[in-house]
Scaffold this active site. Sequence first.
Site, PDB file in Angstrom:
ATOM      1  N   GLU B 126       0.855  -1.191   0.000  1.00 26.56           N
ATOM      2  CA  GLU B 126       0.000   0.000   0.000  1.00 26.56           C
ATOM      3  C   GLU B 126       0.894   1.244   0.000  1.00 26.56           C
ATOM      4  O   GLU B 126       2.087   1.139   0.312  1.00 26.56           O
ATOM      5  CB  GLU B 126      -0.897  -0.018   1.247  1.00 26.56           C
ATOM      6  CG  GLU B 126      -1.797  -1.248   1.247  1.00 26.56           C
ATOM      7  CD  GLU B 126      -2.731  -1.326   2.451  1.00 26.56           C
ATOM      8  OE1 GLU B 126      -2.639  -0.461   3.346  1.00 26.56           O
ATOM      9  OE2 GLU B 126      -3.555  -2.258   2.478  1.00 26.56           O
ATOM     10  N   GLY B 130       4.896  -0.854   3.063  1.00 30.09           N
ATOM     11  CA  GLY B 130       5.620  -1.745   2.152  1.00 30.09           C
ATOM     12  C   GLY B 130       6.239  -2.874   2.962  1.00 30.09           C
ATOM     13  O   GLY B 130       5.629  -3.928   3.160  1.00 30.09           O
ATOM     14  N   TRP B 156       1.871  -0.185  -6.643  1.00 25.31           N
ATOM     15  CA  TRP B 156       3.021  -0.926  -7.187  1.00 25.31           C
ATOM     16  C   TRP B 156       2.656  -2.369  -7.509  1.00 25.31           C
ATOM     17  O   TRP B 156       3.460  -3.275  -7.293  1.00 25.31           O
ATOM     18  CB  TRP B 156       4.209  -0.933  -6.209  1.00 25.31           C
ATOM     19  CG  TRP B 156       4.615   0.387  -5.679  1.00 25.31           C
ATOM     20  CD1 TRP B 156       4.388   0.878  -4.440  1.00 25.31           C
ATOM     21  CD2 TRP B 156       5.336   1.405  -6.393  1.00 25.31           C
ATOM     22  NE1 TRP B 156       4.916   2.140  -4.314  1.00 25.31           N
ATOM     23  CE2 TRP B 156       5.501   2.485  -5.499  1.00 25.31           C
ATOM     24  CE3 TRP B 156       5.858   1.510  -7.687  1.00 25.31           C
ATOM     25  CZ2 TRP B 156       6.168   3.660  -5.852  1.00 25.31           C
ATOM     26  CZ3 TRP B 156       6.520   2.671  -8.047  1.00 25.31           C
ATOM     27  CH2 TRP B 156       6.666   3.723  -7.128  1.00 25.31           C
ATOM     28  N   GLY B 238       7.768 -16.601  -4.789  1.00 24.14           N
ATOM     29  CA  GLY B 238       8.248 -15.390  -5.448  1.00 24.14           C
ATOM     30  C   GLY B 238       9.740 -15.186  -5.210  1.00 24.14           C
ATOM     31  O   GLY B 238      10.504 -14.904  -6.140  1.00 24.14           O
ATOM     32  N   ARG B 239      10.168 -15.364  -3.986  1.00 30.47           N
ATOM     33  CA  ARG B 239      11.600 -15.153  -3.673  1.00 30.47           C
ATOM     34  C   ARG B 239      12.469 -16.187  -4.383  1.00 30.47           C
ATOM     35  O   ARG B 239      13.553 -15.880  -4.860  1.00 30.47           O
ATOM     36  CB  ARG B 239      11.808 -15.226  -2.159  1.00 30.47           C
ATOM     37  CG  ARG B 239      11.251 -14.036  -1.454  1.00 30.47           C
ATOM     38  CD  ARG B 239      11.265 -14.199   0.049  1.00 30.47           C
ATOM     39  NE  ARG B 239      10.608 -13.052   0.649  1.00 30.47           N
ATOM     40  CZ  ARG B 239       9.920 -13.086   1.777  1.00 30.47           C
ATOM     41  NH1 ARG B 239       9.819 -14.200   2.468  1.00 30.47           N
ATOM     42  NH2 ARG B 239       9.343 -11.994   2.239  1.00 30.47           N
ATOM     43  N   GLN B 333      30.008  -1.208 -17.016  1.00 24.38           N
ATOM     44  CA  GLN B 333      31.351  -0.618 -16.966  1.00 24.38           C
ATOM     45  C   GLN B 333      32.233  -1.199 -18.073  1.00 24.38           C
ATOM     46  O   GLN B 333      32.913  -0.468 -18.803  1.00 24.38           O
ATOM     47  CB  GLN B 333      31.969  -0.914 -15.578  1.00 24.38           C
ATOM     48  CG  GLN B 333      33.188  -0.105 -15.256  1.00 24.38           C
ATOM     49  CD  GLN B 333      32.852   1.365 -15.070  1.00 24.38           C
ATOM     50  OE1 GLN B 333      31.740   1.713 -14.733  1.00 24.38           O
ATOM     51  NE2 GLN B 333      33.816   2.225 -15.342  1.00 24.38           N
ATOM     52  N   ILE B 334      32.202  -2.510 -18.200  1.00 18.07           N
ATOM     53  CA  ILE B 334      33.053  -3.195 -19.183  1.00 18.07           C
ATOM     54  C   ILE B 334      32.651  -2.834 -20.617  1.00 18.07           C
ATOM     55  O   ILE B 334      33.495  -2.758 -21.505  1.00 18.07           O
ATOM     56  CB  ILE B 334      32.987  -4.732 -18.944  1.00 18.07           C
ATOM     57  CG1 ILE B 334      33.858  -5.087 -17.728  1.00 18.07           C
ATOM     58  CG2 ILE B 334      33.392  -5.518 -20.177  1.00 18.07           C
ATOM     59  CD1 ILE B 334      33.792  -6.556 -17.319  1.00 18.07           C
ATOM     60  N   GLU B 360       9.529  -8.339  -3.128  1.00 12.19           N
ATOM     61  CA  GLU B 360       9.352  -9.580  -2.332  1.00 12.19           C
ATOM     62  C   GLU B 360      10.200  -9.549  -1.066  1.00 12.19           C
ATOM     63  O   GLU B 360      10.743 -10.565  -0.647  1.00 12.19           O
ATOM     64  CB  GLU B 360       9.717 -10.837  -3.152  1.00 12.19           C
ATOM     65  CG  GLU B 360       9.162 -10.917  -4.543  1.00 12.19           C
ATOM     66  CD  GLU B 360       7.693 -11.280  -4.595  1.00 12.19           C
ATOM     67  OE1 GLU B 360       7.136 -11.638  -3.555  1.00 12.19           O
ATOM     68  OE2 GLU B 360       7.109 -11.158  -5.677  1.00 12.19           O
ATOM     69  N   THR B 362      12.729  -6.378   0.863  1.00 10.99           N
ATOM     70  CA  THR B 362      13.974  -5.687   0.494  1.00 10.99           C
ATOM     71  C   THR B 362      15.184  -6.443   1.061  1.00 10.99           C
ATOM     72  O   THR B 362      15.053  -7.314   1.923  1.00 10.99           O
ATOM     73  CB  THR B 362      13.995  -4.260   1.082  1.00 10.99           C
ATOM     74  OG1 THR B 362      14.004  -4.381   2.513  1.00 10.99           O
ATOM     75  CG2 THR B 362      12.797  -3.434   0.647  1.00 10.99           C
TER      76      THR B 362
HETATM   77  C1  LIG Z   1       8.688  -2.925  -9.981  1.00 10.52           C
HETATM   78  C2  LIG Z   1       7.974  -3.235  -8.717  1.00 10.52           C
HETATM   79  C3  LIG Z   1       6.999  -4.236  -8.695  1.00 10.52           C
HETATM   80  C4  LIG Z   1       6.274  -4.502  -7.540  1.00 10.52           C
HETATM   81  N1  LIG Z   1       5.281  -5.438  -7.575  1.00 10.52           N
HETATM   82  C5  LIG Z   1       4.505  -5.641  -6.464  1.00 10.52           C
HETATM   83  C6  LIG Z   1       3.390  -6.548  -6.502  1.00 10.52           C
HETATM   84  O1  LIG Z   1       3.122  -7.180  -7.531  1.00 10.52           O
HETATM   85  N2  LIG Z   1       2.629  -6.687  -5.386  1.00 10.52           N
HETATM   86  C7  LIG Z   1       2.888  -6.020  -4.221  1.00 10.52           C
HETATM   87  O2  LIG Z   1       2.168  -6.193  -3.257  1.00 10.52           O
HETATM   88  N3  LIG Z   1       3.951  -5.150  -4.168  1.00 10.52           N
HETATM   89  C8  LIG Z   1       4.758  -4.942  -5.246  1.00 10.52           C
HETATM   90  N4  LIG Z   1       5.812  -4.061  -5.199  1.00 10.52           N
HETATM   91  C9  LIG Z   1       6.092  -3.352  -3.957  1.00 10.52           C
HETATM   92  C10 LIG Z   1       7.283  -3.945  -3.202  1.00 10.52           C
HETATM   93  O3  LIG Z   1       6.922  -5.185  -2.666  1.00 10.52           O
HETATM   94  C11 LIG Z   1       7.724  -2.943  -2.129  1.00 10.52           C
HETATM   95  O4  LIG Z   1       8.334  -1.887  -2.819  1.00 10.52           O
HETATM   96  C12 LIG Z   1       8.668  -3.532  -1.109  1.00 10.52           C
HETATM   97  O5  LIG Z   1       8.002  -4.432  -0.263  1.00 10.52           O
HETATM   98  C13 LIG Z   1       9.310  -2.446  -0.225  1.00 10.52           C
HETATM   99  O6  LIG Z   1       8.359  -1.605   0.309  1.00 10.52           O
HETATM  100  P1  LIG Z   1       8.471  -0.015   0.100  1.00 10.52           P
HETATM  101  O7  LIG Z   1       8.799   0.244  -1.315  1.00 10.52           O
HETATM  102  O8  LIG Z   1       7.267   0.590   0.672  1.00 10.52           O
HETATM  103  O9  LIG Z   1       9.754   0.413   0.940  1.00 10.52           O
HETATM  104  P2  LIG Z   1       9.796   0.753   2.505  1.00 10.52           P
HETATM  105  O10 LIG Z   1       9.213  -0.364   3.272  1.00 10.52           O
HETATM  106  O11 LIG Z   1       9.299   2.122   2.731  1.00 10.52           O
HETATM  107  O12 LIG Z   1      11.366   0.735   2.727  1.00 10.52           O
HETATM  108  C14 LIG Z   1      12.221   1.809   2.305  1.00 10.52           C
HETATM  109  C15 LIG Z   1      13.643   1.456   2.711  1.00 10.52           C
HETATM  110  O13 LIG Z   1      13.720   1.297   4.130  1.00 10.52           O
HETATM  111  C16 LIG Z   1      14.246   0.018   4.445  1.00 10.52           C
HETATM  112  N5  LIG Z   1      13.628  -0.477   5.681  1.00 10.52           N
HETATM  113  C17 LIG Z   1      12.294  -0.625   5.950  1.00 10.52           C
HETATM  114  N6  LIG Z   1      12.122  -1.144   7.174  1.00 10.52           N
HETATM  115  C18 LIG Z   1      13.354  -1.344   7.686  1.00 10.52           C
HETATM  116  C19 LIG Z   1      13.871  -1.877   8.920  1.00 10.52           C
HETATM  117  N7  LIG Z   1      13.048  -2.349   9.866  1.00 10.52           N
HETATM  118  N8  LIG Z   1      15.193  -1.932   9.085  1.00 10.52           N
HETATM  119  C20 LIG Z   1      16.037  -1.503   8.123  1.00 10.52           C
HETATM  120  N9  LIG Z   1      15.635  -0.992   6.949  1.00 10.52           N
HETATM  121  C21 LIG Z   1      14.327  -0.922   6.730  1.00 10.52           C
HETATM  122  C22 LIG Z   1      13.905  -0.852   3.252  1.00 10.52           C
HETATM  123  O14 LIG Z   1      14.767  -1.972   3.180  1.00 10.52           O
HETATM  124  C23 LIG Z   1      14.110   0.123   2.109  1.00 10.52           C
HETATM  125  O15 LIG Z   1      15.472   0.196   1.809  1.00 10.52           O
HETATM  126  C24 LIG Z   1       6.561  -3.786  -6.352  1.00 10.52           C
HETATM  127  C25 LIG Z   1       7.567  -2.806  -6.353  1.00 10.52           C
HETATM  128  C26 LIG Z   1       8.250  -2.523  -7.509  1.00 10.52           C
HETATM  129  C27 LIG Z   1       9.318  -1.472  -7.499  1.00 10.52           C
END
Ligand SMILES: Cc1cc2nc3c(=O)[nH]c(=O)nc-3n(C[C@H](O)[C@H](O)[C@H](O)COP(=O)(O)OP(=O)(O)OC[C@H]3O[C@@H](n4cnc5c(N)ncnc54)[C@H](O)[C@@H]3O)c2cc1C
Lengths: 77, 380
Positions: B126, B130, B156, B238-239, B333-334, B360, B362
């Site tokens: 949402e 995320g 997303w 997925g992973r 780069q290469i 799936e 981060t």
């Molecule tokens: C191309 C693409 C396709 C996607 N497809 C889908 C889909 O089909 N279905 C779906 O449901 N979602 C989908 N997503 C969403 C994706 O799953 C989320 O982007 C992902 O889960 C991360 O959530 P966020 O982007 O809100 O980042 P956030 O959760 O806001 O995180 C931002 C940063 O903070 C870091 N962070 C967060 N919490 C912590 C913590 N506790 N400790 C340390 N670091 C932290 C994260 O690692 C990241 O680096 C997609 C995203 C993209 C870009």
Amino acid sequence: MNNSKEKIQTFLSRYIRNQEVKDDTDIFGGGLVNSLFAMQLITFLEKEFSITIENEDLKLDNFRTINAMVKLIGSKV
Amino acid sequence: MDIKLSEQQKTDQASFREFVGNEVIPNANRYDREARLPDDIIAKMASRGYLGAVLPEEYGGRGMDFLTYGLLNEELGRGCASVRGFMMMQNMVALTLLKWGSQEQKERWLGKIASGETIAAFALTEPEFGSDAMHIETTFEEADDSAFIVKGHKKWITLGQIADLFLVFGKRRGKLSAVLVEKGSPGFTQTPMEGVLGVRASMLAELHFDNCSVPQDNIVGKVGFGFVPVGITALNLGRYSIAWGCVGIGQACLDACVNHVSTRKQFGDLLKNHQLIQAMIADMTVNLKAGRLLCYQAGQMQEEGDQNAIMEIMVAKYFTSKMAFNIANDAVQIHGAIGCSSDHPVQRHLRDAKIMEIIEGTSQIHQIKIADYAYREYAD
Ligand SMILES: Cc1cc2nc3c(=O)[nH]c(=O)nc-3n(C[C@H](O)[C@H](O)[C@H](O)COP(=O)(O)OP(=O)(O)OC[C@H]3O[C@@H](n4cnc5c(N)ncnc54)[C@H](O)[C@@H]3O)c2cc1C
């Protein structure tokens, strides 16, 4: 049955440390474990006892305690 | 660990490779530029059984074992991350319904997903939630004995522009749950998103559920505890798919580099003879081999129903997504300026690989879970 209990106990002991898990301890009650654990528990039960856990079995009460799990396994074999 | 492929697995691998060479690689840069997958590539995957790869034959699937499914992901990933992502999404939703859906849901949807008649998507993320997925705010309120009212906003969502069936996650009486929502349901709108960095042909969308009415029978699994395996079955597959797909990205980049350095001369000598180039090629090779072994191991454990497979899949996904990004970065780069051209696949692989470190779960979320795993596995 005791054998099943021991196997489950051994599995749980890797996840829940510093606390004794008795046959009727609620392992989900005190935030002892997380969601990945729940999935690992289901996978463990399926493999170890050659059972299939299905949609209908997905009630927390079936997994809350060692006793409940032994009962679930018993209902499947 | 014995990781020899069976004769059948080798035959399948060769046919995946041929498909990718003939049908995917020649078109992948175009899919990326146009930010969409045409119907014909979807139909071709369906006709080969890739969209129901993990489903049993009785539901129109190919009944692949996990290793074979991994090899399919490697090969498609070598060609195009968006094509691989399409296939992955179908299998994620299909496997989840196979394992935790009602008999009626299985009969109604699995064959259609496998044949490509129904395109499925997975809607968890949402705008405000995320990584912190447990706190999602979409709700399923009971309207009457036969329907739920879905309220919420997803963002997303891969294939959100074209999907017919969505596995949507939300909360029912405060407890996590999942329901199936069909395209065209009253109060449901799909709004296309544009301009994403990588996996550009994912056809992302935002989904709005504005008092959307859904039959009660559309619930998948159970509420609360019964939701956990639903979400994790999908994410785990997925992973695993992504981990292998990253091996494919790495292989595509390494192949391109070996070719390029063997023909391009600078300072009167082929690039391949410069030691700084050799260092990059060596690191790519070693990391790629290590990543592939992690995937093999995870796949074998998953096939055997090992309780730690889920963690080894996270280990593999974490490692290979970083690996793919580093390899693709070195590959650009290469190749120098040539690698920066939109006509060359390495720049696409670099952008796609970055996405793999985010979706799936981060890399940081993987690190947290892997550390937990280590504390458990290596404690006295
Ligand atoms: C191309 C693409 C396709 C996607 N497809 C889908 C889909 O089909 N279905 C779906 O449901 N979602 C989908 N997503 C969403 C994706 O799953 C989320 O982007 C992902 O889960 C991360 O959530 P966020 O982007 O809100 O980042 P956030 O959760 O806001 O995180 C931002 C940063 O903070 C870091 N962070 C967060 N919490 C912590 C913590 N506790 N400790 C340390 N670091 C932290 C994260 O690692 C990241 O680096 C997609 C995203 C993209 C870009």
